[in-house]
Design a protein around this motif. Sequence first.
Motif, PDB file in Angstrom:
ATOM      1  N   GLN A 192       0.835  -1.194   0.000  1.00 25.58           N
ATOM      2  CA  GLN A 192       0.000   0.000   0.000  1.00 25.58           C
ATOM      3  C   GLN A 192       0.880   1.259   0.000  1.00 25.58           C
ATOM      4  O   GLN A 192       2.073   1.203   0.246  1.00 25.58           O
ATOM      5  N   ILE A 193       0.245   2.386  -0.231  1.00 26.88           N
ATOM      6  CA  ILE A 193       0.952   3.661  -0.133  1.00 26.88           C
ATOM      7  C   ILE A 193       1.247   3.918   1.344  1.00 26.88           C
ATOM      8  O   ILE A 193       0.344   3.859   2.169  1.00 26.88           O
ATOM      9  N   PRO A 194       2.484   4.236   1.707  1.00 30.55           N
ATOM     10  CA  PRO A 194       2.785   4.500   3.121  1.00 30.55           C
ATOM     11  C   PRO A 194       2.000   5.710   3.647  1.00 30.55           C
ATOM     12  O   PRO A 194       1.704   6.646   2.907  1.00 30.55           O
ATOM     13  N   VAL A 195       1.660   5.662   4.935  1.00 29.17           N
ATOM     14  CA  VAL A 195       0.963   6.787   5.563  1.00 29.17           C
ATOM     15  C   VAL A 195       1.877   7.563   6.501  1.00 29.17           C
ATOM     16  O   VAL A 195       1.454   8.571   7.080  1.00 29.17           O
ATOM     17  N   ALA A 196       3.133   7.129   6.652  1.00 27.05           N
ATOM     18  CA  ALA A 196       4.065   7.799   7.553  1.00 27.05           C
ATOM     19  C   ALA A 196       4.291   9.248   7.115  1.00 27.05           C
ATOM     20  O   ALA A 196       4.028   9.615   5.967  1.00 27.05           O
ATOM     21  N   ASP A 197       4.776  10.051   8.073  1.00 28.77           N
ATOM     22  CA  ASP A 197       5.092  11.453   7.806  1.00 28.77           C
ATOM     23  C   ASP A 197       3.863  12.194   7.273  1.00 28.77           C
ATOM     24  O   ASP A 197       3.929  12.952   6.304  1.00 28.77           O
ATOM     25  N   THR A 198       2.733  11.973   7.951  1.00 29.52           N
ATOM     26  CA  THR A 198       1.476  12.659   7.640  1.00 29.52           C
ATOM     27  C   THR A 198       1.131  12.572   6.157  1.00 29.52           C
ATOM     28  O   THR A 198       0.935  13.578   5.467  1.00 29.52           O
ATOM     29  N   LEU A 199       1.105  11.342   5.647  1.00 31.61           N
ATOM     30  CA  LEU A 199       0.639  11.050   4.295  1.00 31.61           C
ATOM     31  C   LEU A 199       1.530  11.650   3.211  1.00 31.61           C
ATOM     32  O   LEU A 199       1.091  11.889   2.080  1.00 31.61           O
ATOM     33  N   ARG A 200       2.801  11.858   3.540  1.00 31.26           N
ATOM     34  CA  ARG A 200       3.689  12.507   2.589  1.00 31.26           C
ATOM     35  C   ARG A 200       3.793  11.738   1.273  1.00 31.26           C
ATOM     36  O   ARG A 200       3.821  12.333   0.179  1.00 31.26           O
ATOM     37  N   ALA A 201       3.864  10.415   1.335  1.00 35.10           N
ATOM     38  CA  ALA A 201       3.981   9.632   0.104  1.00 35.10           C
ATOM     39  C   ALA A 201       2.741   9.780  -0.769  1.00 35.10           C
ATOM     40  O   ALA A 201       2.833   9.739  -1.998  1.00 35.10           O
ATOM     41  N   TRP A 202       1.582   9.941  -0.155  1.00 34.46           N
ATOM     42  CA  TRP A 202       0.356  10.177  -0.915  1.00 34.46           C
ATOM     43  C   TRP A 202       0.486  11.467  -1.728  1.00 34.46           C
ATOM     44  O   TRP A 202       0.135  11.507  -2.906  1.00 34.46           O
ATOM     45  N   TYR A 203       0.959  12.511  -1.084  1.00 34.01           N
ATOM     46  CA  TYR A 203       1.069  13.793  -1.785  1.00 34.01           C
ATOM     47  C   TYR A 203       2.158  13.755  -2.846  1.00 34.01           C
ATOM     48  O   TYR A 203       1.987  14.289  -3.948  1.00 34.01           O
ATOM     49  N   ASP A 204       3.277  13.124  -2.524  1.00 36.78           N
ATOM     50  CA  ASP A 204       4.349  13.020  -3.508  1.00 36.78           C
ATOM     51  C   ASP A 204       3.882  12.269  -4.755  1.00 36.78           C
ATOM     52  O   ASP A 204       4.310  12.566  -5.868  1.00 36.78           O
ATOM     53  N   LEU A 205       3.018  11.292  -4.560  1.00 40.55           N
ATOM     54  CA  LEU A 205       2.514  10.500  -5.680  1.00 40.55           C
ATOM     55  C   LEU A 205       1.486  11.262  -6.511  1.00 40.55           C
ATOM     56  O   LEU A 205       1.509  11.214  -7.748  1.00 40.55           O
ATOM     57  N   THR A 206       0.580  11.976  -5.853  1.00 41.77           N
ATOM     58  CA  THR A 206      -0.590  12.530  -6.543  1.00 41.77           C
ATOM     59  C   THR A 206      -0.528  14.031  -6.805  1.00 41.77           C
ATOM     60  O   THR A 206      -1.236  14.525  -7.688  1.00 41.77           O
ATOM     61  N   SER A 207       0.258  14.768  -6.015  1.00 43.02           N
ATOM     62  CA  SER A 207       0.324  16.237  -6.101  1.00 43.02           C
ATOM     63  C   SER A 207      -1.038  16.892  -5.881  1.00 43.02           C
ATOM     64  O   SER A 207      -1.277  18.001  -6.347  1.00 43.02           O
TER      65      SER A 207
END
Length: 533
Positions: A351-366
């Motif tokens: 899954q997409i990591p949720v660490a660092d307040t969902l940082r990987a989500w934002y890096d992926l999707t902008s």
Amino acid sequence: MPSSKRFSGVIAVGLLAGASILVGQQIGVDADALGPTAAPTAALDQYGGASVLSLPATGYFRVTQHDNRWWLVTPEGHPFYSAGLNHVDTVGTVDKNGNAAYAQTVATKYGSSGAWADAQVPRFGSWGINTLGGWSDVGLFNGRGVAYTVILNLAGQDFATGKMSDFWSPAWVSGVQSTTASVGTSHKDDPWLVGYFLDNELHWARDWRLWDQLDIYSQRDASSAGKSYLVGWLKARYGGDFAAFAADFSSVATDWASFEASTEITDSGPGAAATRAEWAGVVAERYFSVADAALKSADPNHLNLGARFLTQLTTPEVASAAARHVDVLSVNWYDVKPEWADALSKLGPVQIPVADTLRAWYDLTSKPMLVSEFGYRAMDSGLPNTWPPFQVVVDTQQTRAAKFVNYVDCAINTGYVVGTHWFEMVDEPAAGRFDGEDDNWGMVTEGDVEYPEVTAASATLLDHAYAPLTDPSSVPFPCEPVGPQPPPPSTTTTATPVPSTAASSSTSGTGGSTGGASRSAASAAVAVPRFTG
């Protein structure tokens, strides 16, 4: 006490300067941990936006990036942080025996639903709540001056099995268009509507439910549009070679023609996981593209807020598909116990990591993000708090309130989270609801008694959200990372600001690349696993 403005009957959140000191004393934690103690209080427009900054106004809520920070923008053109509350209604949660204790309380205490709604408006203002979140009876607040959201429920999901409608079926497409047209007729001209959630916690990949979308579409009838599309997609993916497909998946089928019948499949080769992940992305692309086109046709004035993803159970392919079509990416993100975080990570694909307040989500999707559900439970409420078992339970309301503040401060610091919606207004029944949930999620009990530690903590948070606007010297709030984090690096590096490639202000719904908070290299980037093949 600074003067406070009123907006359409709602007490404007003219919060006390120094309110963090007060709440720190009430909840028994270090006041410094709750952030600056004398940040100026923002003057607010009638919707609750910070009028210290004026941006282009459209007459409706929109989303934009300004000075490396994402904001919702009110119809009057002011930055707006959505401090929301889920499940605001006169019923509360019906227990498994059909009893609705909160409904009885409302009838006794208020006499009518209208009187109840009138009483909640100033209550929300005193709590710092400016948005009705999911599962709310928004009709009761018509004309009462409270921003709201609507859930459309377009996918036709059976949550127990994860099965949804056939997204390639003409009947489903027609149903989506009909639903959005009806809702658009009712809401498209309402400036108090923030936007629409398409659905809630849809099932994309394997978890405790044994089937994922590849299984579900493989099992569909040969005459179904979705099965026909799947067969064509698999043929293209495997170059028309059924033997190559059979090397990854075992089934009773011996060729593409026999696979068209309803078929069970089992992983048998190294490419199976990648095929499953990519197909989930294809299904998500179909769902979000059809839903967004229908919604924009029916109501071009309001935001598409996405489908309230379960963060710990969402894959990169699915989130990327959503990001191509939504204005704001909504996520239901709860603080999970470490042992359960590890177990959830092993249920299915990475899954997409949720660490660092969902940082990987934002890096992926902008994409700017809205936390559409979060919350904490405490044992001193007297409720069992047994289900779901994986979310954090604390001992006292004081700790619960401190967790609340810390969570929202972490979100505010990112620069890409535009709101946080607490789940929920009223506690669940001790007997449990239909699925066994029996939790202290509420800001009030079923007897309509507030948890003062929690509501006092909530009242400080809009001041925190608007601090970057009201105080030029504002610095990020203290933030204890939410949930399990990756191991720290072996070397220490200095903090560096995240660069921005976006303009200082962008139009409604357009993407950007970065948040606004400075971050250390230790937490700046979390690698997002990707499937290939």
